[in-house]
Every structure is written in structure tokens, then in C-alpha cells.
Design an enzyme around this catalytic site. Structure first.
Site, mmCIF file in Angstrom:
data_model
loop_
_atom_site.group_PDB
_atom_site.id
_atom_site.type_symbol
_atom_site.label_atom_id
_atom_site.label_comp_id
_atom_site.label_asym_id
_atom_site.label_seq_id
_atom_site.Cartn_x
_atom_site.Cartn_y
_atom_site.Cartn_z
ATOM 1 N N ASN A 1 1.155 -0.785 -0.385
ATOM 2 C CA ASN A 1 0.096 -0.148 0.037
ATOM 3 C C ASN A 1 0.724 1.281 -0.028
ATOM 4 O OD1 ASN A 1 -1.861 2.180 0.486
ATOM 5 N ND2 ASN A 1 -2.316 1.067 2.145
ATOM 6 N N TRP A 2 0.928 1.765 -1.305
ATOM 7 C CA TRP A 2 1.947 3.350 -1.257
ATOM 8 C C TRP A 2 1.435 4.130 -0.818
ATOM 9 C CZ3 TRP A 2 4.443 2.801 -7.069
ATOM 10 C CH2 TRP A 2 4.838 1.345 -7.232
ATOM 11 N N LYS A 3 0.224 4.019 -0.231
ATOM 12 C CA LYS A 3 -0.314 5.527 -0.129
ATOM 13 C C LYS A 3 -0.151 6.323 -0.440
ATOM 14 C CE LYS A 3 -0.139 3.141 4.724
ATOM 15 N NZ LYS A 3 0.575 3.592 6.662
ATOM 16 N N HIS B 1 -9.556 1.789 5.487
ATOM 17 C CA HIS B 1 -8.031 1.788 6.326
ATOM 18 C C HIS B 1 -8.484 2.754 7.022
ATOM 19 C CE1 HIS B 1 -3.893 2.584 6.515
ATOM 20 N NE2 HIS B 1 -4.118 2.288 5.974
ATOM 21 N N GLU C 1 -6.738 5.565 7.837
ATOM 22 C CA GLU C 1 -6.369 6.467 7.817
ATOM 23 C C GLU C 1 -7.754 6.974 6.946
ATOM 24 O OE1 GLU C 1 -2.658 5.620 5.477
ATOM 25 O OE2 GLU C 1 -2.378 5.251 7.541
ATOM 26 N N GLU D 1 -5.450 -4.129 11.161
ATOM 27 C CA GLU D 1 -4.308 -3.687 11.261
ATOM 28 C C GLU D 1 -4.405 -2.113 12.123
ATOM 29 O OE1 GLU D 1 -1.962 -2.583 7.161
ATOM 30 O OE2 GLU D 1 -3.766 -0.645 7.596
ATOM 31 N N GLY E 1 2.634 3.028 10.948
ATOM 32 C CA GLY E 1 3.990 3.819 11.001
ATOM 33 C C GLY E 1 4.801 4.292 12.422
ATOM 34 N N SER F 1 3.236 -1.722 10.428
ATOM 35 C CA SER F 1 5.146 -1.743 10.591
ATOM 36 C C SER F 1 5.492 -2.529 10.766
ATOM 37 C CB SER F 1 5.111 -0.933 12.665
ATOM 38 O OG SER F 1 4.759 0.314 13.310
ATOM 39 N N GLY G 1 3.044 -1.420 4.365
ATOM 40 C CA GLY G 1 3.426 0.690 4.082
ATOM 41 C C GLY G 1 4.589 0.385 3.686
ATOM 42 N N GLY G 2 4.918 1.511 4.387
ATOM 43 C CA GLY G 2 6.264 2.074 3.822
ATOM 44 C C GLY G 2 7.220 1.382 3.923
HETATM 45 P P1 13P Z 1 2.859 0.330 7.636
HETATM 46 O O1 13P Z 1 3.448 -0.662 7.251
HETATM 47 O O2 13P Z 1 4.135 1.755 7.426
HETATM 48 O O3 13P Z 1 2.876 0.412 9.508
HETATM 49 O O4 13P Z 1 1.238 0.625 7.444
HETATM 50 C C1 13P Z 1 0.826 -0.032 7.331
HETATM 51 C C2 13P Z 1 -0.304 -0.062 6.641
HETATM 52 O O5 13P Z 1 -1.811 1.141 6.828
HETATM 53 C C3 13P Z 1 -0.725 -0.198 5.232
HETATM 54 O O6 13P Z 1 -2.030 -0.250 4.654
#
Ligand code: 13P
Length: 259
Positions: A9-11, A98, A100, A168, A174, A214, A235-236
Site C-alpha cells: 500500500n503505497w498510500k 483503511h 487513515e 491493522e 507507521g 509496521s 505501508g512504508g
Molecule cells: P506501515 O507498514 O507503514 O505501518 O503501514 C501499514 C498500513 O497502513 C498498510 O495499509
């Protein structure tokens, strides 16, 4: 046995040039190592502006997804994209709910449920995100929260097609913090039990329950060692090809050894 899902997930990251360089590197790594290519089902979820960059490199190596959608098929909803349009541009997966989006855009369980229903109607696979806040965990409310999010999120789904649930925990996203592998396995087992009991055992048993929050190359192996973990939503750490490839390596033990 189906391979574990490794979802990037590149956000809101990656300009088109960066996306192109990423795909070239990923593509050549997967072509050079067919065993790595087959170890997981690779799913890339870029911002919509990079989708067409990723498509030419796909070549059966990975699937594409979108990070969000609207709950209607189409109409006067300025700025929105429907799951039918995402299908039209070659997406197979769509993330719904999600944290976010729940946090910054006020998406309720009801809205998430409507999105999931339209994603399924469009013939796509929803990745339904659920998870507790830190305060809810402290109060011992994790299971209640995930049960509510599952029931509301899947309310409108009638058929038993492919389904992905991403656990999640909001506090793990993050933050560099994660639950223990044992806690993750317990919650994943609970998620599957809810899916089987409240919907159908056949459907519940074939759904993929993945973990996100994470995940990186150094902690992935401990989570991947649990059979309850059917993959990761990253994510990251998915923004760097080498790191993302190293996460796939965590699932090495699941592949039967070949001479
Ligand atoms: P991180 O891997 O950056 O913690 O993000 C997880 C995430 O929100 C994937 O959708």
C-alpha cells in the site's frame, strides 16, 4: 495451498518516475528469481496516478489494486471513482476502511460496508481493514471492535467470493510498534471464527486474513511463521523494492522444498 498475499500500500507516495524505476527493479528481480516470484501473490496498490505506469510491467507477476473507492457505480460525485471504473483500468483489489480513511475522512462502518458491497458487485476483491486503537486495546475491547467492524463491513456482501481481511491495529501503523506474533495469531483466529460463524464456514475458511502495521524485513519472519497469518499489508516498507523483496523472503518456510 494458496500462496500468502504480499500487498504494497503505497498510500500517497511515489511520483510516476519513481513508480517506473520501482517496477523496473521489481520486475527484473522477480524474473531473475522465479521461486521468489511464486513465493507470494504480489499485489501493488499505488496511487491512481501511477496505475498506468505499473501495468506494462505486470506480465502476470503481480496484481493491481486501489486504495479507496466510492460506494456508487457512477453519477454526480465529483472527485470520486467507482469500483466499476477501477475494474475498467485493470484493478483486481480495492482497500476499504483503511484506518487513515476512517480517521482523516470520517468513514463510518456503514460507509465502509457500502463500499465493500459495491466492490464485490464490480467483481473485484475487497481488502477490508479492521483494527483497534491503543485505548481500545488497553480497555480489552479489541475483539469487540473487530467483530463490529467485520459485521458492519461485510453487511452487504451476499456472495461467497474471494475476500481479504487485513488486521491493522491503528496504533501499529507507521509507529514501529507491533503486537507480538502470538497476539496477531490469536486475533486472526478470532477473525476467521467470526467469518465462519456469522457468514458461512466455507467462505470464512477460504478468506485471507493478512496483518498490517509496521511490517518490515526484520520482523516479518516471526509473523510469517504463524499459519494464521495469510500475508501482509505493508505501508512504508513497501516503498523500497529491496525491503519489499526481503519481506517476501519471510514466507520461505511455506514453500515446499524443491531439488
Ligand atoms: P506501515 O507498514 O507503514 O505501518 O503501514 C501499514 C498500513 O497502513 C498498510 O495499509
Amino acid at each position: 495451498m494458496r500462496p500468502p498475499l504480499l500487498i504494497a500500500n503505497w498510500k500517497m507516495n511515489m511520483f510516476r518516475e519513481e513508480a517506473k524505476a520501482y517496477c523496473q527493479e521489481l520486475h527484473s528481480a522477480l524474473v531473475q528469481s522465479p521461486s521468489l516470484a511464486k513465493r507470494v501473490a504480489w499485489i501493488l496498490i499505488p496511487p491512481l496516478t501511477a496505475l498506468d505506469i505499473l501495468k506494462p510491467f505486470q506480465k502476470g507477476l503481480y496484481s493491481l489494486g486501489a486504495q479507496n473507492c466510492h460506494w456508487e457505480k457512477g453519477g454526480a460525485y465529483t472527485g470520486e471513482i467507482s469500483p466499476f471504473m477501477l475494474a475498467d483500468v485493470g484493478c483486481r483489489y480495492v482497500i476499504a476502511g483503511h484506518s487513515e480513511r476512517r480517521m482523516h475522512f470520517g468513514e463510518s462502518d456503514e460507509v465502509v460496508g457500502r463500499k465493500v458491497a459495491t466492490i464485490v458487485e464490480a467483481g473485484l476483491v475487497p481488502i477490508l481493514c479492521i483494527g483497534e486503537q491503543w485505548a481500545e486495546r488497553e480497555r480489552g475491547e479489541t475483539l469487540q471492535k473487530i467483530e463490529r467492524q467485520l459485521l458492519e463491513g461485510l453487511r452487504g456482501v451476499k456472495k461467497g467470493g474471494e475476500m481479504v481481511v487485513a488486521y491493522e491495529p491503528v496504533w501499529a501503523i507507521g509507529s514501529g510498534k507491533t503486537p507480538s506474533a502470538e497476539e496477531i495469531a490469536d486475533i486472526h483466529r478470532a477473525i476467521r471464527q467470526i467469518l465462519c460463524a456469522k457468514f458461512s464456514p466455507a467462505w470464512g475458511n477460504q478468506a485471507s486474513v493478512v496483518y498490517g502495521g509496521s511490517v518490515h524485513s526484520q520482523n516479518a519472519a516471526q509473523f510469517a511463521s504463524r499459519p494464521e497469518v495469510n500475508g501482509f499489508l505493508v505501508g512504508g516498507a513497501s516503498l523500497k523494492v529491496k525491503e519489499f523483496l526481503a519481506i517476501a523472503g519471510a514466507f520461505r518456510w511455506r514453500v515446499p522444498a524443491k531439488s
